[in-house]
Each structure stands twice: as structure tokens, then as C-alpha cells.
Design a protein around this motif. Sequence first.
Motif, PDB file in Angstrom:
ATOM      1  N   PHE A 267       0.834  -1.194   0.000  1.00 56.93           N
ATOM      2  CA  PHE A 267       0.000   0.000   0.000  1.00 56.93           C
ATOM      3  C   PHE A 267       0.876   1.253   0.000  1.00 56.93           C
ATOM      4  O   PHE A 267       1.910   1.305   0.684  1.00 56.93           O
ATOM      5  CB  PHE A 267      -0.916  -0.001   1.224  1.00 56.93           C
ATOM      6  N   ALA A 268       0.438   2.257  -0.758  1.00 58.59           N
ATOM      7  CA  ALA A 268       1.214   3.493  -0.883  1.00 58.59           C
ATOM      8  C   ALA A 268       1.330   4.220   0.438  1.00 58.59           C
ATOM      9  O   ALA A 268       2.319   4.912   0.701  1.00 58.59           O
ATOM     10  CB  ALA A 268       0.582   4.397  -1.931  1.00 58.59           C
ATOM     11  N   SER A 269       0.328   4.054   1.320  1.00 57.91           N
ATOM     12  CA  SER A 269       0.347   4.635   2.662  1.00 57.91           C
ATOM     13  C   SER A 269      -0.323   3.650   3.609  1.00 57.91           C
ATOM     14  O   SER A 269      -1.097   2.788   3.173  1.00 57.91           O
ATOM     15  CB  SER A 269      -0.377   5.987   2.688  1.00 57.91           C
ATOM     16  N   PRO A 270      -0.023   3.711   4.903  1.00 57.61           N
ATOM     17  CA  PRO A 270      -0.579   2.737   5.844  1.00 57.61           C
ATOM     18  C   PRO A 270      -2.110   2.742   5.846  1.00 57.61           C
ATOM     19  O   PRO A 270      -2.741   3.796   5.781  1.00 57.61           O
ATOM     20  CB  PRO A 270      -0.026   3.198   7.197  1.00 57.61           C
ATOM     21  N   VAL A 271      -2.691   1.548   5.902  1.00 60.92           N
ATOM     22  CA  VAL A 271      -4.144   1.395   6.028  1.00 60.92           C
ATOM     23  C   VAL A 271      -4.454   0.928   7.448  1.00 60.92           C
ATOM     24  O   VAL A 271      -3.592   0.404   8.162  1.00 60.92           O
ATOM     25  CB  VAL A 271      -4.697   0.395   4.998  1.00 60.92           C
ATOM     26  N   GLY A 272      -5.688   1.136   7.874  1.00 62.78           N
ATOM     27  CA  GLY A 272      -6.050   0.848   9.257  1.00 62.78           C
ATOM     28  C   GLY A 272      -6.116  -0.614   9.619  1.00 62.78           C
ATOM     29  O   GLY A 272      -6.068  -0.982  10.798  1.00 62.78           O
ATOM     30  N   GLY A 273      -6.225  -1.487   8.626  1.00 66.09           N
ATOM     31  CA  GLY A 273      -6.304  -2.920   8.882  1.00 66.09           C
ATOM     32  C   GLY A 273      -6.820  -3.641   7.651  1.00 66.09           C
ATOM     33  O   GLY A 273      -7.248  -3.024   6.676  1.00 66.09           O
ATOM     34  N   ILE A 274      -6.777  -4.956   7.720  1.00 62.59           N
ATOM     35  CA  ILE A 274      -7.208  -5.787   6.592  1.00 62.59           C
ATOM     36  C   ILE A 274      -7.994  -6.975   7.124  1.00 62.59           C
ATOM     37  O   ILE A 274      -7.603  -7.599   8.114  1.00 62.59           O
ATOM     38  CB  ILE A 274      -5.999  -6.291   5.777  1.00 62.59           C
ATOM     39  N   LEU A 275      -9.107  -7.272   6.480  1.00 62.70           N
ATOM     40  CA  LEU A 275      -9.892  -8.462   6.788  1.00 62.70           C
ATOM     41  C   LEU A 275     -10.054  -9.257   5.502  1.00 62.70           C
ATOM     42  O   LEU A 275     -10.521  -8.722   4.501  1.00 62.70           O
ATOM     43  CB  LEU A 275     -11.264  -8.085   7.351  1.00 62.70           C
ATOM     44  N   GLN A 276      -9.632 -10.524   5.530  1.00 62.10           N
ATOM     45  CA  GLN A 276      -9.718 -11.362   4.335  1.00 62.10           C
ATOM     46  C   GLN A 276     -10.454 -12.663   4.624  1.00 62.10           C
ATOM     47  O   GLN A 276     -10.456 -13.156   5.752  1.00 62.10           O
ATOM     48  CB  GLN A 276      -8.321 -11.699   3.803  1.00 62.10           C
ATOM     49  N   SER A 277     -11.052 -13.202   3.575  1.00 63.01           N
ATOM     50  CA  SER A 277     -11.648 -14.532   3.608  1.00 63.01           C
ATOM     51  C   SER A 277     -10.886 -15.391   2.614  1.00 63.01           C
ATOM     52  O   SER A 277     -10.809 -15.057   1.432  1.00 63.01           O
ATOM     53  CB  SER A 277     -13.137 -14.464   3.226  1.00 63.01           C
ATOM     54  N   HIS A 278     -10.300 -16.481   3.106  1.00 62.43           N
ATOM     55  CA  HIS A 278      -9.473 -17.334   2.254  1.00 62.43           C
ATOM     56  C   HIS A 278     -10.193 -18.625   1.886  1.00 62.43           C
ATOM     57  O   HIS A 278     -10.754 -19.317   2.749  1.00 62.43           O
ATOM     58  CB  HIS A 278      -8.178 -17.711   2.973  1.00 62.43           C
ATOM     59  N   ARG A 279     -10.161 -18.926   0.618  1.00 61.71           N
ATOM     60  CA  ARG A 279     -10.561 -20.246   0.122  1.00 61.71           C
ATOM     61  C   ARG A 279      -9.311 -20.827  -0.528  1.00 61.71           C
ATOM     62  O   ARG A 279      -9.199 -20.976  -1.732  1.00 61.71           O
ATOM     63  CB  ARG A 279     -11.721 -20.106  -0.871  1.00 61.71           C
ATOM     64  N   LEU A 280      -8.325 -21.132   0.315  1.00 64.25           N
ATOM     65  CA  LEU A 280      -6.988 -21.510  -0.154  1.00 64.25           C
ATOM     66  C   LEU A 280      -6.589 -22.929   0.242  1.00 64.25           C
ATOM     67  O   LEU A 280      -5.460 -23.347  -0.035  1.00 64.25           O
ATOM     68  CB  LEU A 280      -5.942 -20.531   0.401  1.00 64.25           C
TER      69      LEU A 280
END
Length: 272
Positions: free
Chosen positions: A13-26
Motif C-alpha cells: 500500500f502506498a500509505s498505511p491502512v487501518g487494517g485488513i480483513l480477508q476470507s481465504h478459500r486456499l
Amino acid sequence: MILTVYHKTSYDFASPVGGILQSHRLTPAKCEAQKIIEWQVDVPGAVMGEMFRDGAGDYIQTVSLRMPVTSIEVTVRGIVETTDTSGILRGHRERVPPRAYMRDTLRTEPNRAIRDLVDETLHGKQDAPELERAHLLAAAVAEALPYRPGATHAHTTAAEAMSEGAGVCQDHAQVLIACAHLADMPARYVSGYLNATEDGTPHEASHAWAEIYVAGLGWIGFDASNKCCPNEHYIRLGSGLDAEDAAPIRGLVLGGAAETLDVTVVIEAQQQ
């Protein structure tokens, strides 16, 4: 066949983001076509939620980072023993009825070109066995949409791909789903990996194909891109109504920032 998997997805990311939530089908589910020997998904610094199996029989896991984030890496490493079942999905536990996969989405909604393709392909074949009609549709999609990398993008719909007249595996799968629905056959999108094409050409990328439900046989995979049914070169990850629904990684970023995505996928066959 023994296949090894290395799949790394990096987000910067070009600048910090507040957080990330992901759903994985891996994480692939066990079925007669594949047996998981080793499998691991790593996301440094993330909180990994409890994995569960959804109604379609696919493994889902949530992943979150609750702090300022400038980058995230998702790395998959695994070893799978595969078997050729002629594309038939056997031994895969799921609870969703096949008719639930008759619903079109924005990505699989047919246009006139798709309707005409089905009418021309199945003309005089309305009483043919479902398996024969499914093979005819898969072959028709392969002919109507020559494989051309870069012809479409991640959000291209089936109708748009038909208008373009070319596409990649995602487009072939979504157009075939639309065709199957018009022929009154349940169909769904499948994400996974492919070790090599039928002629042995290395295929170092994630892959996608469609499954069509045939009464008496069950779900059968059709890879219009390679004009075949999935065999021992394939690893099945998960399924959905379309490419977005079956995506191996879906996520939400807290706070807007320009994002750079880099994906590396290497599938290799081991000597047995």
C-alpha cells in the motif's frame, strides 16, 4: 501424480491502512481426485480465524490484521496426490442442492450472443443425454472464445467476454456457466491450480474452470480453455457462482490507499 504448490500473494500500500480483513478459500478439500499430503497457509502478523467447511464443501478461513499496515503476504505451500477421475467430482461432501447453482449473477448473465451460441450448439440435440450436451457446450465456448491473455480483465462479465470475442480461463468458465443455465443444467465456477496443459506445456498460474451437474453422474469439471475435463494435473480449491464468489482470496481494506498486487504461483510434479 504428486504435485507441489507454491502460491504467494503480496499486497503493498502506498500509505498505511487501518487494517485488513480477508476470507481465504486456499485449502483444498479431500475428494477422490485429490489427497492432501501437506498444506500450510502463512500470513505473517495476522490473526488466523478458525477454519470451517461451508455448505458447498469448501474450506473457508478468515484472516485479519488490526493495525496500521503497509504490506501483507499470503503464502501457500502444499503437496497433493492427484488422480484422474475423468473430471467427475466424487467423494466431495457438500450439502447445497445442485439446483441452487441455476442462479445467474451479474458476471454470468447471458446476452444475445450467448443465447445464440446455445441455440446453435444444441439445435436438434434437445433430447440428447445431459453429458453429451455439456461436452458440446464446452467445445462451443472454446471455439467461440479463443484464449488470448490480456483480452479481458478481472471484472469482465461473460457477456462482455463474448462481445470481445476472446478471453482467458475466467471468461471461459463464466460463459460456460451461462450456457449451461440456458440448457437447464446447474453449473458453477471452480478455482484451483493446473500443473500443465494437455500437451505438457508448463502452466505456472492459478486456473479456473466450470463444473456442470449431470444427473446420475454428479458434478463434472469442464475446462474450455484447454478443451478437456480436469485430470491429475489439476488441484481443486473451491467453487462459487462466479469468479468473484469463488475467489481464493477476498478482502476488505480499512482506509483507502493505492494498492500494488503481485502474485507468484508455481506448480510442479514430483517423481513418484
